[in-house]
Scaffold this motif. Structure first.
Motif, short mmCIF file in Angstrom:
data_model
loop_
_atom_site.label_atom_id
_atom_site.label_comp_id
_atom_site.label_asym_id
_atom_site.label_seq_id
_atom_site.Cartn_x
_atom_site.Cartn_y
_atom_site.Cartn_z
N GLU A 101 26.85 -17.16 14.60
CA GLU A 101 25.87 -16.35 15.33
C GLU A 101 25.46 -15.10 14.55
OE1 GLU A 101 29.01 -16.88 16.06
OE2 GLU A 101 29.94 -15.28 17.23
N HIS A 102 26.19 -14.79 13.48
CA HIS A 102 25.83 -13.62 12.66
C HIS A 102 25.11 -14.03 11.37
CE1 HIS A 102 28.00 -11.17 15.43
NE2 HIS A 102 29.04 -11.97 15.32
N LYS A 103 24.85 -15.32 11.23
CA LYS A 103 24.17 -15.78 10.00
C LYS A 103 22.66 -15.64 10.22
CE LYS A 103 23.66 -20.04 7.52
NZ LYS A 103 24.13 -21.42 7.31
N ASN A 104 22.20 -14.41 10.21
CA ASN A 104 20.78 -14.18 10.53
C ASN A 104 20.23 -13.01 9.71
OD1 ASN A 104 21.69 -11.81 11.76
ND2 ASN A 104 22.01 -12.88 13.70
N ILE A 105 18.94 -12.78 9.88
CA ILE A 105 18.26 -11.75 9.07
C ILE A 105 18.79 -10.35 9.40
CG2 ILE A 105 16.01 -10.55 8.93
CD1 ILE A 105 16.20 -12.75 6.93
N ASP A 106 19.23 -10.12 10.64
CA ASP A 106 19.76 -8.79 10.98
C ASP A 106 20.99 -8.48 10.12
OD1 ASP A 106 17.84 -8.41 12.83
OD2 ASP A 106 19.07 -8.99 14.55
N THR A 107 21.85 -9.47 9.98
CA THR A 107 23.04 -9.24 9.14
C THR A 107 22.62 -9.02 7.69
OG1 THR A 107 24.29 -10.68 10.63
CG2 THR A 107 25.32 -10.16 8.51
N SER A 128 30.70 -13.48 -3.05
CA SER A 128 30.84 -13.89 -1.64
C SER A 128 32.22 -14.51 -1.48
CB SER A 128 29.82 -14.96 -1.26
OG SER A 128 28.53 -14.58 -1.62
N LEU A 129 33.08 -13.89 -0.70
CA LEU A 129 34.44 -14.39 -0.49
C LEU A 129 34.55 -14.82 0.97
CD1 LEU A 129 37.44 -14.59 -1.63
CD2 LEU A 129 37.77 -12.32 -0.62
N ASP A 136 26.60 -18.75 2.29
CA ASP A 136 25.17 -19.00 2.51
C ASP A 136 24.39 -17.68 2.58
OD1 ASP A 136 25.59 -21.71 2.67
OD2 ASP A 136 24.78 -21.96 4.68
N LEU A 137 24.91 -16.77 3.42
CA LEU A 137 24.22 -15.49 3.62
C LEU A 137 24.33 -14.62 2.37
CD1 LEU A 137 24.14 -13.40 6.83
CD2 LEU A 137 24.80 -12.25 4.72
N GLY A 138 25.52 -14.60 1.78
CA GLY A 138 25.73 -13.78 0.57
C GLY A 138 24.84 -14.23 -0.57
N GLY A 139 24.73 -15.53 -0.76
CA GLY A 139 23.87 -16.05 -1.83
C GLY A 139 22.42 -15.67 -1.61
N PHE A 140 22.00 -15.69 -0.34
CA PHE A 140 20.61 -15.33 -0.01
C PHE A 140 20.35 -13.85 -0.28
CE2 PHE A 140 17.46 -14.10 3.37
CZ PHE A 140 16.36 -14.65 2.73
N VAL A 141 21.28 -13.01 0.19
CA VAL A 141 21.14 -11.56 -0.01
C VAL A 141 21.09 -11.25 -1.51
CG1 VAL A 141 22.41 -9.38 0.18
CG2 VAL A 141 22.14 -10.83 2.18
N ALA A 142 22.01 -11.85 -2.26
CA ALA A 142 22.08 -11.54 -3.70
C ALA A 142 20.86 -12.10 -4.45
CB ALA A 142 23.37 -12.11 -4.30
N ASN A 170 21.07 -21.33 -0.34
CA ASN A 170 21.47 -20.07 0.30
C ASN A 170 20.50 -19.81 1.43
OD1 ASN A 170 23.21 -19.29 -2.13
ND2 ASN A 170 21.18 -19.44 -3.06
N GLY A 171 21.00 -19.26 2.53
CA GLY A 171 20.05 -18.96 3.59
C GLY A 171 20.71 -18.61 4.90
N VAL A 172 19.85 -18.40 5.89
CA VAL A 172 20.33 -17.98 7.22
C VAL A 172 19.57 -18.76 8.30
CG1 VAL A 172 21.02 -15.66 6.50
CG2 VAL A 172 18.65 -16.06 7.25
#
Ligand code: GLY
Length: 388
Positions: A101-107, A128-129, A136-142, A170-172
């Motif tokens: 539920e936290h795998k989103n653009i807000d995070t 990303s650990l 998924d989210l870390g790869g997208f952010v980076a 990578n994604g959300v």
């Protein structure tokens, strides 16, 4: 398109997929677990992970090293990881809340902001650990901060080791719709240290193993049988080798089709239905604790039924698959209205073409066919079979 990935492989089993009859199984514990090569990066295994990351850090001399964790990996994995890292660079930990539920653009916005505040520049390194949400989210952010900085995946769940952290996706999620926003961009390396699995409960290991079984179904009957033989005994000495082989299968598929134009779609076996179930459960507050593997297992039962109808999966193979997944005693139960809503959600599947839902189906265990169109009534019948 029908193809057999095992025909293209030459590194492990002594099987001959062109010959009908019994496969000649090799003892699976004898395979050397050397680094696996993708186009632009490598997947390292065991202690080799730390040799490789330390060499990389020594050469790159990153300005700052950011480590993305969630509260679970902070508590159970961070100490092991960081104690093996040799560097004088500043290390900043960024922690996010655990859970899909936290795998989103807000995070992402929170992590992007933290990176900027902490002085991220193009020579920073992002690690990303964590499980699939963190990788998924870390790869997208980076991949997107400052138009992309180097990142390394260190998957700590079985699901992330054999799937999420392999292949550069990578994604959300967008609202309740899974993985709608993202990029395909490779990490600098992926580090698979099976020691992290010792921190996981049995249920999480079962969850990740569902993707391993799926790799057998789409690419390798012997692997599927070896997974069944394991009987979920994750202390068995063969388990690490099965993880390694699962990563090889996934990596082979990705190498043959990095941008999912054809073969890579096969990795979505069970996921057209599985992702719709997850989206439905997230939106309805039912089954809030649903694990990805449980949804995919239900999806595999339904899609194996469709395979029998459309691609000639034999009754024998179908019964074997169905018996295995039914034996997992999945607790998911759906009303007729639920099933209708779940089928409606399939219209968002990323494999759809011109608004038409396209399935990956199996002609036999170890082979797949993409872009299969089926009738809605057949999907409903597949659910009835799952629910009986
Ligand atoms: N998890 C499916 C893929 O990486 O293509």
């Amino acid at each position: 398109m029908v193809s057999s990935l095992s025909r293209k492989r030459n590194y492990h089993y002594q099987n001959n997929p062109l010959t009908a009859g019994k496969y000649n199984r090799e003892p699976i514990t004898t395979m050397p677990m050397t680094s696996i090569i993708n186009d632009s990066y490598k997947i390292h295994f065991g202690e080799e992970c730390y040799t490789q990351i330390n060499t990389y850090i020594a050469e790159k001399q990153p300005s700052i090293i950011f480590v993305l964790v969630d509260e679970n990996t902070m508590e159970h994995c961070y100490a092991r990881f960081i104690s093996r890292i040799e560097t004088h660079a500043e290390i900043e930990i960024i922690e996010i809340d655990a859970g899909e539920e936290h795998k989103n653009i807000d995070t992402c916005t929170g992590v992007w902001s933290a990176l900027i505040e902490l002085g991220c520049d193009r020579n920073s390194l992002f690690i990303s650990l964590g499980g699939g949400v963190v990788t998924d989210l870390g790869g997208f952010v980076a991949s997107t901060i400052k138009r992309g900085i180097d990142f390394i995946h260190v998957p700590t769940s079985l699901l992330a080791m054999v799937d999420a952290a392999v292949g550069g996706k990578n994604g959300v999620d967008l609202g309740h719709l899974k993985n709608q926003i993202g990029v395909i961009h490779p990490p600098v390396m992926t580090l698979v240290d099976p020691a992290f699995l010792q921190t996981l409960p049995q249920q999480q290991l079962r969850n990740g193993s569902i993707e391993m079984f799926k790799h057998g179904l789409i690419a390798d009957r012997i692997y599927w049988e070896n997974m069944i033989d394991l009987q979920f005994d994750f202390d068995n000495s063969a388990f690490e080798s099965l993880i390694y082989q699962s990563i090889i299968i996934k990596n082979d598929v990705v190498l043959s089709d990095p941008f999912e134009r054809g073969a890579r779609k096969s990795l979505n076996y069970g996921h057209t239905v599985g992702h719709a179930i997850e989206s439905y459960c997230m939106s309805s507050d039912n089954h809030a604790e649903l694990l990805h593997g449980e949804a995919v297992a239900a999806g595999i039962i339904v899609e194996s039924y469709l395979s029998k109808l459309h691609t000639g999966l034999t009754d024998e193979d179908f019964k074997q698959i169905n018996k295995f997944y039914q034996s997992l005693n999945l607790s998911l139960s759906f009303s007729n209205d639920d099933v209708e809503a779940i089928i409606g959600l399939m219209s968002h599947d990323k494999k759809n073409v011109n608004g038409e839902v396209r399935f990956v189906l199996l002609p036999s265990i170890g082979n797949y066919k993409t872009d299969c169109v089926v009738d809605i009534e057949e999907i409903t019948d597949g659910f009835k079979l799952y629910l009986q």
